[in-house]
Structures are given as structure tokens and as C-alpha cells.
Design an enzyme around this catalytic site. Structure first.
Site, PDB file in Angstrom:
ATOM      1  N   ILE A 111     -27.061 -27.696  53.533  1.00 10.11           N
ATOM      2  CA  ILE A 111     -28.055 -28.659  53.032  1.00 10.11           C
ATOM      3  C   ILE A 111     -28.433 -29.658  54.125  1.00 10.11           C
ATOM      4  CG2 ILE A 111     -28.414 -30.523  51.344  1.00 10.11           C
ATOM      5  CD1 ILE A 111     -26.695 -28.897  49.372  1.00 10.11           C
ATOM      6  N   ARG A 154     -20.828 -30.891  47.619  1.00  6.56           N
ATOM      7  CA  ARG A 154     -21.062 -31.174  46.208  1.00  6.56           C
ATOM      8  C   ARG A 154     -19.753 -31.000  45.432  1.00  6.56           C
ATOM      9  NH1 ARG A 154     -26.285 -31.537  44.856  1.00  6.56           N
ATOM     10  NH2 ARG A 154     -25.982 -30.798  42.728  1.00  6.56           N
ATOM     11  N   HIS A 190     -41.362   1.669  60.653  1.00  9.10           N
ATOM     12  CA  HIS A 190     -41.657   1.109  61.970  1.00  9.10           C
ATOM     13  C   HIS A 190     -43.094   0.617  61.995  1.00  9.10           C
ATOM     14  CE1 HIS A 190     -41.687   0.568  66.283  1.00  9.10           C
ATOM     15  NE2 HIS A 190     -42.864   1.170  66.303  1.00  9.10           N
TER      16      HIS A 190
HETATM   17  C1  LIG Z   1     -30.965 -29.561  48.623  1.00  7.09           C
HETATM   18  C2  LIG Z   1     -30.288 -28.332  48.052  1.00  7.09           C
HETATM   19  C3  LIG Z   1     -30.712 -27.078  48.448  1.00  7.09           C
HETATM   20  C4  LIG Z   1     -30.111 -25.943  47.931  1.00  7.09           C
HETATM   21  N1  LIG Z   1     -30.552 -24.733  48.344  1.00  7.09           N
HETATM   22  C5  LIG Z   1     -29.992 -23.618  47.844  1.00  7.09           C
HETATM   23  C6  LIG Z   1     -30.477 -22.335  48.220  1.00  7.09           C
HETATM   24  O1  LIG Z   1     -31.411 -22.211  49.017  1.00  7.09           O
HETATM   25  N2  LIG Z   1     -29.899 -21.243  47.672  1.00  7.09           N
HETATM   26  C7  LIG Z   1     -28.851 -21.354  46.785  1.00  7.09           C
HETATM   27  O2  LIG Z   1     -28.344 -20.322  46.322  1.00  7.09           O
HETATM   28  N3  LIG Z   1     -28.382 -22.559  46.416  1.00  7.09           N
HETATM   29  C8  LIG Z   1     -28.923 -23.688  46.914  1.00  7.09           C
HETATM   30  N4  LIG Z   1     -28.473 -24.903  46.501  1.00  7.09           N
HETATM   31  C9  LIG Z   1     -27.355 -24.934  45.519  1.00  7.09           C
HETATM   32  C10 LIG Z   1     -27.887 -24.655  44.111  1.00  7.09           C
HETATM   33  O3  LIG Z   1     -28.847 -25.626  43.800  1.00  7.09           O
HETATM   34  C11 LIG Z   1     -26.737 -24.677  43.116  1.00  7.09           C
HETATM   35  O4  LIG Z   1     -25.755 -23.751  43.523  1.00  7.09           O
HETATM   36  C12 LIG Z   1     -27.239 -24.293  41.737  1.00  7.09           C
HETATM   37  O5  LIG Z   1     -28.232 -25.178  41.289  1.00  7.09           O
HETATM   38  C13 LIG Z   1     -26.084 -24.293  40.738  1.00  7.09           C
HETATM   39  O6  LIG Z   1     -26.554 -23.898  39.499  1.00  7.09           O
HETATM   40  P1  LIG Z   1     -25.853 -24.367  38.139  1.00  7.09           P
HETATM   41  O7  LIG Z   1     -26.693 -23.826  37.042  1.00  7.09           O
HETATM   42  O8  LIG Z   1     -24.421 -24.034  38.176  1.00  7.09           O
HETATM   43  O9  LIG Z   1     -25.933 -25.953  38.157  1.00  7.09           O
HETATM   44  P2  LIG Z   1     -27.163 -26.952  38.230  1.00  7.09           P
HETATM   45  O10 LIG Z   1     -28.321 -26.359  38.909  1.00  7.09           O
HETATM   46  O11 LIG Z   1     -26.602 -28.226  38.779  1.00  7.09           O
HETATM   47  O12 LIG Z   1     -27.588 -27.155  36.720  1.00  7.09           O
HETATM   48  C14 LIG Z   1     -26.758 -27.765  35.790  1.00  7.09           C
HETATM   49  C15 LIG Z   1     -27.619 -28.388  34.712  1.00  7.09           C
HETATM   50  O13 LIG Z   1     -26.773 -28.817  33.642  1.00  7.09           O
HETATM   51  C16 LIG Z   1     -27.190 -30.100  33.188  1.00  7.09           C
HETATM   52  N5  LIG Z   1     -26.033 -30.735  32.564  1.00  7.09           N
HETATM   53  C17 LIG Z   1     -24.873 -31.131  33.142  1.00  7.09           C
HETATM   54  N6  LIG Z   1     -24.012 -31.606  32.198  1.00  7.09           N
HETATM   55  C18 LIG Z   1     -24.645 -31.510  31.010  1.00  7.09           C
HETATM   56  C19 LIG Z   1     -24.284 -31.813  29.682  1.00  7.09           C
HETATM   57  N7  LIG Z   1     -23.061 -32.260  29.366  1.00  7.09           N
HETATM   58  N8  LIG Z   1     -25.198 -31.611  28.703  1.00  7.09           N
HETATM   59  C20 LIG Z   1     -26.426 -31.098  28.999  1.00  7.09           C
HETATM   60  N9  LIG Z   1     -26.815 -30.771  30.243  1.00  7.09           N
HETATM   61  C21 LIG Z   1     -25.935 -30.964  31.226  1.00  7.09           C
HETATM   62  C22 LIG Z   1     -27.656 -30.777  34.470  1.00  7.09           C
HETATM   63  O14 LIG Z   1     -28.519 -31.869  34.167  1.00  7.09           O
HETATM   64  C23 LIG Z   1     -28.374 -29.625  35.158  1.00  7.09           C
HETATM   65  O15 LIG Z   1     -29.710 -29.548  34.744  1.00  7.09           O
HETATM   66  C24 LIG Z   1     -29.066 -26.061  46.979  1.00  7.09           C
HETATM   67  C25 LIG Z   1     -28.654 -27.323  46.554  1.00  7.09           C
HETATM   68  C26 LIG Z   1     -29.254 -28.443  47.080  1.00  7.09           C
HETATM   69  C27 LIG Z   1     -28.801 -29.790  46.602  1.00  7.09           C
END
Ligand SMILES: Cc1cc2nc3c(=O)[nH]c(=O)nc-3n(C[C@H](O)[C@H](O)[C@H](O)COP(=O)(O)OP(=O)(O)OC[C@H]3O[C@@H](n4cnc5c(N)ncnc54)[C@H](O)[C@@H]3O)c2cc1C
Length: 475
Positions: A192, A279, A451
Site C-alpha cells: 500500500i 492493517r 506471438h
Molecule cells: C489502499 C489499499 C489498496 C489495496 N489494494 C488491494 C489490491 O490491489 N488487491 C487486493 O487483493 N487487496 C488490496 N487491498 C486489501 C483489500 O482491500 C482487503 O484485503 C479486502 O478489502 C478485504 O476484504 P474483506 O471483505 O475481508 O474486508 P473489508 O473490505 O474491510 O470489508 C469489511 C466490511 O465489513 C463492514 N463491517 C465491519 N464490521 C461490521 C459490523 N459489525 N457490522 C456491519 N458491517 C461491518 C465494514 O464497514 C466493511 O464494509 C488494498 C487495501 C488498501 C487499504
């Protein structure tokens, strides 16, 4: 609306929303609860990835790379531009549009799969009950047969460095800058940090990246990280290794970043500071007292290899559980869980999860590095092919970097593929597929590649592993 569902997914990011859609495809009644709120208070599905991660960062990387190429590479093609300029507001507007389109698309997909979207907070109680609190404070208790926790992660704060949302920001804040900072510091030379540093460097920010570790990109193959460091240096990213930040103080002339390195105590004064040191799992107010779900010492939800928590019919996927924090890893886990719930086969092959860094050149790999394979006692053979020897890469004026294949010297099994160069993030898909099917390097050697394409570099790297490359001398 019913308060009873077969499946309730808490979290609508790239792990949660695919779980909800697949559960809907599996003819289950599903609700997906998500509490994400944008700066303007609007709700959005898609989690970190769509709102503040993968998608907006790639939008900015694309815009700024075009600008960089126009400045530094177009002339070689005979394209001259007078009065080239960059409009940060237009870039940000485009990015916001892409994010909006992507997040609204999820609601359409939910509609198609029969998923009930609920915007607000979800809290797991005993007996497969979920307390849902809407953003206006209204509460309901929902009953599920299965619950999938997919609450994601949040930026890790750094002691001594307080976010102010303006001059000292996390990765989300760094995606929102309205102007190019003259002096920028990024703490953390991880994926990141490098992507965000590249965005603002390309627009002219004097960018220093402070990294506590002595080694650059330690998770990547040694040759790849060395090559990457060379390119970043050339682009003007000042990456300082072994630099441990102690504090950041706001003063009238900027943010004073105090750090120590091999030479002692140092201070850097910048206009903006981005903290991108990693993170941590996000499980705030997620688990009621008797939920039966355990967290480990780092705050991850404890799961087995099938994403089962210790509590019956409660599953967890994505960034809130062990494994790499990547959107595609979470997506596969979410889909696998939704299939397992109905007794279908669901599998995630953790050995072949690709990693991509969307800098220029791009960096991508899958499987073991040469160092890891050797440390695991494998006799390896290595094949490498430089993009400088690829006709397509030369035609694209993109000859930097190489493809590297690591295979077992005895069985010929491919152990890892490592790419730095044009479209590495796309090229790695072939490597992932090959490894998913336990391909040997000979399998790749015998596969016809069109190619002239960049993918020929992977073909030639496989040939080079047996000293049979055609387009480079074999050593
Ligand atoms: C700047 C940046 C760039 C990135 N680029 C990449 C990339 O290019 N490729 C890649 O693979 N990964 C990338 N990542 C990592 C990727 O964003 C995460 O791995 C991914 O979003 C994780 O998915 P998730 O669904 O587990 O969690 P999240 O995307 O964090 O989603 C979790 C959701 O749950 C909600 N939530 C949490 N607790 C509660 C609750 N109790 N009740 C209701 N809702 C809740 C949150 O608000 C959120 O909307 C990047 C991250 C960042 C910060």
C-alpha cells in the site's frame, strides 16, 4: 420483511458480498449487513476494497501513470505534447465515479441473487441471533441458521503518530488528497505504501518512504525486490530502510517526522504524512458475550482451514481471519463457505494465492520464492527471461523487468513464478492456473503462446529453466 434468514453475512466487502451472492445462488434466504459510511454519510457496500482500497487506488495509479508516461515515454513514440498539465480534481472525480459505479453495482447483484441488503451494524449474539442496528439507531434481532463474519480490517495506527485526517492520514486519506503535496512522507514500504507513494510521486511530490525493516520487500523473491528497488529509485522514490519512526509533530512549517536509523536520530519535515504500516483485523462490537467465537492474540477470528469458527454454523472469512489480507483470498473463502453451507464442495488453495503490486513496473508472484524453496530443502532449477528480449514489450516501450520461474530440479514441478514488468498482474494469472493444476515447467514449455505477446516471456522463462530458451542465450 422477515427477521429469519438461512444465512446472515456480517460485512459486505469482497469477502462478504460474494458469500451472500453465492448463498443466494444456492437458493438460501440471505441478508448481508454492512455498516460502511462514506465521508458524506452515505452507505455503500463493497468494504475497504471498493470504497477505500483496491479500486480507488488503481484508478489513481492509472491516471498518474498516464501522466508520467506522457512526460517521460511518449516522446520515444514520436508523440510530442506541449502544455501537458494535470488536473487533480478531474482525477479525483473520475475515481469517485468508478467507486460509485462499483459499489452501486453490488446492490444490483444482490437484487439478482435475492440477497437482502441491510445497512448498519451487526452484532452476533448466542443462539445464531444477530442484533442489527440501523444507522438511525433502530434495532432488530434477526435469526439465522448460519452466520458468516466478514468484517475485514482497519489501518494499523503507529504509536506517537496521531491521525488528523488532513496532514497525517491513513491510506484512505491518502486517496483523497485534493492537491499534490510538495513534500510527502510515507511510513511503510509495503504494497500500500509503495502504491500510494507512486501515485503522488508521479505528480511531482518529493516522496520519502520510511521503512523500519532493513530489507526491501522481504516477502518477494530477492531478485524481484532488488530490481524493484532500482526502478523506484530511478523514479525518485527515496526509500530509506531501517528507519524507525518514533513521533510526528505538527508545526507551522509542516509535519516533523522523527525517526532513527543506522546514523542516529533524524528529522524529516513534510507537508503530508501517510501511515501505511499494515492493517489489523476489525471486530469492534461484533461479538456478544455468549457468541462462542474466539479471537486470537492479534484479534483475528479463530477459524479452521475451512473457515469454521469454534461455534457451530458460524463461519468467518476475509481479512478478519488468518492468511494474506487480499480481496481475492477473501472472495474465494466467502464463496467456498457459501457452498459448504449447502453441502457442496468448497475449496481454497492457499498455496497459490497471487500477490500483485500495481506500481510501474508491476510486480506479481505466486508460490515460493527461490529463497523459500531452497530453505525448504528443494533442489531448484531457475529460468528467467527479461522483457527487454520480448518483441511485444519492446514495441510497448516497456522492456524493464523479467519473468522468473522456480521449479523442482527433480520432479520439474513449478514451485513459484515471479514477474516484474509490464502487466505482471495480468500475466500472473497464467502462472496461478498452471500451479493450480500442478503443472511442470515442461507443461508451460509445451503450451503455445501467441506471438507477439508479453506472455511469451513466461513461456521462455519455462524453457530457460531447462536451458532451452530460444530468444535469449542459455547460460
Ligand atoms: C489502499 C489499499 C489498496 C489495496 N489494494 C488491494 C489490491 O490491489 N488487491 C487486493 O487483493 N487487496 C488490496 N487491498 C486489501 C483489500 O482491500 C482487503 O484485503 C479486502 O478489502 C478485504 O476484504 P474483506 O471483505 O475481508 O474486508 P473489508 O473490505 O474491510 O470489508 C469489511 C466490511 O465489513 C463492514 N463491517 C465491519 N464490521 C461490521 C459490523 N459489525 N457490522 C456491519 N458491517 C461491518 C465494514 O464497514 C466493511 O464494509 C488494498 C487495501 C488498501 C487499504
Amino acid at each position: 420483511m422477515s427477521d429469519s434468514f438461512d444465512v446472515i453475512v456480517i460485512g459486505g466487502g469482497p469477502a462478504g458480498y460474494p458469500a451472500a451472492i453465492r448463498a443466494g445462488q444456492n437458493k438460501l434466504s440471505v441478508a448481508c449487513i454492512d455498516e460502511w459510511q462514506n465521508r458524506d454519510g452515505s452507505s455503500a457496500f463493497g468494504g475497504t476494497c471498493l470504497n477505500a482500497g483496491c479500486i480507488p487506488s488503481k484508478a489513481l495509479l492509472e491516471s498518474t501513470e498516464l501522466y508520467y508516461r506522457a512526460q517521460h515515454e511518449f516522446a520515444a513514440h514520436g508523440v510530442g505534447i506541449d502544455g501537458l498539465r494535470f488536473d487533480v480534481a478531474a482525477m479525483q472525480k473520475r475515481k469517485a465515479g468508478i467507486v460509485r459505479q462499483s459499489t452501486q453495482g453490488i446492490l444490483q447483484l444482490f437484487k439478482g441473487a435475492g440477497v437482502t441488503p441491510l445497512t448498519g451494524h451487526g452484532r452476533l449474539l448466542a443462539g445464531l441471533k444477530v442484533e442489527f442496528t440501523a444507522h438511525d439507531g433502530a434495532k432488530r434481532t434477526l435469526q439465522a441458521k448460519h452466520v458468516v463474519l466478514a468484517t475485514g480490517s482497519e489501518p494499523m495506527p503507529l504509536r506517537g503518530v496521531a491521525f488528523d485526517g488532513d496532514r497525517i492520514v491513513d491510506s484512505w486519506g491518502a486517496l483523497e488528497f485534493a492537491e499534490v503535496p510538495k513534500r510527502l512522507c510515507v511510513i511503510g514500504a509495503g504494497v500500500i505504501g509503495l502504491e500510494l507513494g507512486s501515485v503522488w510521486r508521479r505528480l511531482g511530490a518529493e516522496t520519502v518512504v520510511l521503512e523500519a525493516l532493513e530489507q526491501f520487500l522481504p516477502m518477494a523473491d530477492g531478485q524481484l525486490s532488488k530490481e524493484a528497488a532500482r526502478h523506484f529509485k530511478k523514479q525518485g522514490l527515496d526509500i530509506r530502510l531501517g528507519a524507525k519512526v518514533g513521533a510526528a509533530t505538527m508545526k507551522s512549517d509542516g509535519v516533523h517526522v522523527a525517526y532513527t536509523d543506522a546514523k542516529g536520530e533524524q528529522t524529516l519535515v513534510v507537508d503530508r504524512l501517510i501511515v501505511a504500516i499494515g492493517r489489523r483485523p476489525f471486530t469492534k462490537e461484533l461479538l456478544g458475550k455468549d457468541s462462542g467465537v474466539a479471537l486470537d492474540e492479534r484479534g483475528f477470528v479463530v477459524v479452521d482451514e475451512h473457515c469454521r469458527t469454534g461455534a457451530a454454523d458460524i463461519w468467518a472469512v476475509g481479512d478478519c481471519v488468518r492468511g494474506p489480507m487480499l480481496a481475492h483470498k477473501g472472495k474465494e473463502e466467502g464463496i467456498a463457505v457459501a457452498d459448504r453451507i449447502v453441502g457442496r464442495f468448497g475449496e481454497v488453495n492457499y498455496k497459490v494465492i497471487p500477490s500483485v503490486i500495481y506500481t510501474a513496473p508491476e510486480i506479481a508472484w505466486v508460490g515460493q520464492t527461490e529463497e523459500q524453496a531452497k530453505a525448504a530443502g528443494r533442489q531448484c532449477k531457475i529460468g528467467s527471461f527479461p522483457f527487454a528480449a520480448s518483441g511485444r514489450a519492446r514495441a510497448m516501450e516497456a522492456g524493464a523487468g523479467f519473468c522468473k520461474l522456480v521449479a523442482d530440479a527433480g520432479s520439474d514441478e513449478i514451485l513459484g513464478i515471479h514477474i516484474i514488468g509490464p502487466m505482471a498482474g495480468e500475466l500472473i494469472a497464467e502462472a496461478v492456473l498452471a500451479m493450480e493444476y500442478s503443472a511442470s515447467s515442461e507443461d508451460l514449455q509445451r503450451t503455445i503462446h501467441a506471438h507477439p505477446t508479453l506472455s511469451e516471456a513466461l513461456h521462455e522463462a519455462a524453457l530457460a529453466a531447462d536451458k532451452r530458451a530460444i530468444d535469449i542465450p542459455n547460460r
